[in-house]
Every structure is written in structure tokens, then in C-alpha cells.
Design an enzyme around this catalytic site. Structure first.
Site, PDB file in Angstrom:
ATOM      1  N   LYS A 310       0.830  -1.211   0.000  1.00  0.00           N
ATOM      2  CA  LYS A 310       0.000   0.000   0.000  1.00  0.00           C
ATOM      3  C   LYS A 310       0.864   1.261   0.000  1.00  0.00           C
ATOM      4  O   LYS A 310       2.018   1.272   0.453  1.00  0.00           O
ATOM      5  CB  LYS A 310      -0.936  -0.008   1.207  1.00  0.00           C
ATOM      6  CG  LYS A 310      -2.045  -1.077   1.141  1.00  0.00           C
ATOM      7  CD  LYS A 310      -3.062  -0.764   0.066  1.00  0.00           C
ATOM      8  CE  LYS A 310      -4.119  -1.855  -0.086  1.00  0.00           C
ATOM      9  NZ  LYS A 310      -5.120  -1.845   0.976  1.00  0.00           N
ATOM     10  N   ARG A 345      -4.212 -10.366   3.528  1.00  0.00           N
ATOM     11  CA  ARG A 345      -4.369 -10.377   2.067  1.00  0.00           C
ATOM     12  C   ARG A 345      -3.103  -9.761   1.467  1.00  0.00           C
ATOM     13  O   ARG A 345      -2.806  -8.593   1.713  1.00  0.00           O
ATOM     14  CB  ARG A 345      -5.607  -9.575   1.671  1.00  0.00           C
ATOM     15  CG  ARG A 345      -5.888  -9.545   0.166  1.00  0.00           C
ATOM     16  CD  ARG A 345      -7.135  -8.719  -0.125  1.00  0.00           C
ATOM     17  NE  ARG A 345      -7.448  -8.724  -1.549  1.00  0.00           N
ATOM     18  CZ  ARG A 345      -6.963  -7.854  -2.434  1.00  0.00           C
ATOM     19  NH1 ARG A 345      -6.116  -6.904  -2.035  1.00  0.00           N
ATOM     20  NH2 ARG A 345      -7.309  -7.922  -3.709  1.00  0.00           N
TER      21      ARG A 345
END
Length: 376
Positions: A310, A345
Site C-alpha cells: 500500500k 491479504r
């Protein structure tokens, strides 16, 4: 806190303080796992706004709760039970073995898109996606999450038929491997096609709010559902998102989504939640949410965390491109596991599985040592 009167929209946010590996009193377990807490930051909410806050030790809880207003006491006890109880196995349609939460699980990402933020469309071809999915299974992935629409900041929606054409052949091919498959979509027709093709789980970044049919489709199926929090749409979500109290607002929003699912016939035993790191959140918001992940266990359902590659990782480091954020991804993911998260994830499955197994080994050794010391 004890003098606070019950409001119509009052709710409790229970944040464990500094969870640690424990064996026995004076700790309470966090979601039934190996981590526990001896202190609790209790926040009384009116709607999603804090109105009172107090830190209480586990040893003081019995005395502390005895003075609560009866209506507040019922809510507090309900949230504390949800915070501490183990998550029961989750039935997976078409599979004899349920999804168990006795250990952390790794969900591998298969992006069948030409414009993914992390892999730039490397697996948009069906054969490439199938090979990648099998490689993730071989690397130790417990679940594969297959998506045909990029939801990176600024991404535009994909036509439903195009999304179906991207993912259905991949799901059909990977279903033969025997892996647990999740479909990453917010569109009802894509959910239906994916489930028919062999997907087992629905993973919706809009928590079944984007498509008017999605809630009914999910409820009518037997599939578990992951409800993710996002503020805005992929096109707008990073346009200066603002929260007054980010953790409380996400908690209440997810609480309401769980209630909406239950009202539609989608039982809590089929639900998981994802706080949506990077979806309508600044770097500071992401950090506050990750540090507060323990509080989201008060929702009473398993929790998934997606921090892999991210943008906030680059912002905290040297602005590395997505493919060079493995170290930060592992650091954030392991921090989540230390706060009781059940599923990570990730893009980098092999490295994450190795890190998780080492963490499990350390945890087992520490708990065993504490048990031996306690018995002396």
C-alpha cells in the site's frame, strides 16, 4: 464513564491496550487467540462520536461494570464477549472442510486486470493468471482472491461483462486445484457468475453497498462475505478524506453493515470484516486504524487486513514503488497479527507465509514457556 447516561445511539468501542502473548490471568484473550490484554481503553460513543473514555484493568472490570447503567451494561458485556471469544470455523460451500481460524491465514492476490497498482497487468492474460494462482497455492496461500477490476485510487469502473470475462475462466481453472477461492468484486452479476464458476467467498470493497442487488445475491448464496470499509469510490476516495474519529467511525459503519446483512438474512456466521487500509484514508488514518485493529474484534467476526504494497508504506519510507514495499508490507502485516487479525491479504505469499510461520513458532514457544513458569 460511570456517570454517563445511556443515549439512544450509545455504543462501546473497546480497545485492548498493548496486547501480548499470554497464558492465563490476569489477561483476557483477544478473539480467542494467543494474544491477550490486561488493560482495556473503554470509549462510550454517541453515534460515532466519543463522549467518555476510561482505561480499566482486567482485574478491575467486575467492579467497574457493576456501576454501569443497565442499558450500557448489556451493551458493554455484549461487546466484551465478542472481543474475547474465539471465532468458530466458517462453512465453505462445496467443501467438506470449513475455514478455521485457529491460526493466521494468508490470502494471495490474483489481479486479472491490465491496470493493477501493484503488478501493472502482468497477470491479465488467463494463462498467466492461472499460472500465478497455482504458484501462490504452491507458496502456501490458504485462499486466492481473484479480481477483474482495479480499485486503486483514481481507477474507473469496469463494465460488468468485461469483468466477468476476465475472471470466470480463471476461477474455473483454479477451482480444479481445490483451493479456496474468493471473488473480489462489488457487482452482483459478477458475484453470481463467479460463484457459479467455483468461487467460495465474496470479497466486496463496498460492503455490499455499491450494487443494489448485491446484498440480496450474497444473502441468497451460501458464500461467506468480506465486508470492507471504504470512504468514497476509487475515483474520489483519496481526495482529501476527513474523519473526526477514524477508528470509531469505521467501527460503527461496519457494525451497521453487519446489522444490515443480518436483517437481509445473511447471518453473522458468514461474515468477515476488512477496515480498508488505503481506501479513503490518509497515511495518519491508516496508522491509527492499524494501531486500533484490536478494537474491531468487538464486532464479533473474523478480521482480514490488506496492507500489502500500500501507498502509506512508501510514504513512511523512501517513496519506493509498489513492487519494492515487501519489508513494509511484512512489518504492517505482522503488526496486524499481533493485534489478532485472522487473515492477511497479500501479493508476496511465499515471504508472508514464512514470516507468519516464524511468528507462530515464536508464539507457541513463548506460551509454552509461560505455562511452564506458571506451573512452578
Amino acid at each position: 464513564m460511570k456517570d454517563a447516561s445511556a443515549c439512544q445511539d450509545s455504543e462501546f468501542l473497546l480497545k485492548p491496550v498493548a496486547p501480548a502473548l499470554v497464558a492465563g490471568a490476569p489477561f483476557l484473550p483477544l478473539a480467542g487467540g494467543p494474544y491477550g490484554f490486561s488493560r482495556l481503553l473503554v470509549t462510550l460513543l454517541d453515534g460515532d462520536a466519543p463522549v467518555a473514555m476510561e482505561q480499566v484493568s482486567v482485574g478491575q472490570l467486575a467492579e467497574w461494570r457493576a456501576d454501569l447503567d443497565p442499558a450500557l451494561l448489556e451493551k458493554f458485556d455484549s461487546r466484551l464477549t465478542a472481543l474475547t471469544a474465539p471465532r468458530p470455523p466458517m462453512t465453505i460451500p462445496g467443501r467438506a472442510m470449513p475455514l478455521g481460524f485457529g491460526r493466521p491465514m494468508v490470502m494471495g492476490i490474483v489481479n486479472v486486470t491490465p491496470d493493477s497498482f501493484s503488478d501493472g497487468g502482468r497477470f491479465s492474460d488467463v494463462d498467466a493468471a492461472l499460472a500465478h494462482g497455482q504458484a501462490l497455492i504452491d507458496a502456501g496461500a490458504d485462499i486466492l482472491d481473484i479480481g477483474g477490476e482495479s480499485t486503486r485510487p483514481g481507477a474507473k469502473p469496469v463494465w460488468e461483462e468485461e469483468e466477468r470475462q476476465r475472471i470466470v475462466p480463471v476461477i474455473e481453472g483454479l477451482a480444479k486445484s481445490g483451493a479456496v477461492l474468493s471473488v473480489d468484486t462489488r457487482k452482483a452479476s459478477v458475484m453470481e457468475a463467479a460463484l457459479e464458476a467455483g468461487a467460495h467467498i465474496i470479497n466486496d470493497i463496498s460492503a455490499l453497498t455499491y450494487d443494489d442487488r448485491a446484498l440480496a445475491v450474497a444473502a441468497a448464496s451460501d458464500a461467506p462475505v468480506i465486508l470492507m470499509h471504504a470512504k468514497g469510490t476509487p475515483q474520489t476516495m483519496q481526495d482529501a478524506p476527513v474523519y473526526d474519529h477514524v477508528l470509531a467511525e469505521i467501527y460503527i459503519w461496519l457494525l451497521h453493515r453487519i446489522a444490515a446483512c443480518e436483517a437481509a438474512g445473511l447471518g453473522r456466521e458468514r461474515l468477515m470484516v476488512d477496515p480498508g487500509i488505503g481506501f479513503g484514508k490518509t497515511v495518519r488514518h491508516n496508522l491509527d486504524v492499524i494501531n486500533g485493529l484490536g478494537a474491531l474484534h468487538s464486532l464479533g467476526v473474523p478480521q482480514l487486513l490488506g496492507v500489502s504494497r500500500k501507498r502509506f508504506i512508501g510514504a513512511l519510507s523512501a517513496e519506493e514503488p509498489a513492487g519494492d514495499r515487501l519489508g513494509g508490507s511484512l512489518a504492517a502485516g505482522l503488526a496486524g497479527l499481533g493485534l489478532g487479525v485472522q487473515i492477511l491479504r497479500v501479493h508476496d505469499v511465499r515471504e508472508t507465509v514464512q514470516a507468519v510461520r516464524v511468528l507462530q513458532g515464536l508464539a507457541a514457544s513463548a506460551v509454552m514457556e509461560q505455562g511452564i513458569d506458571a506451573g512452578r
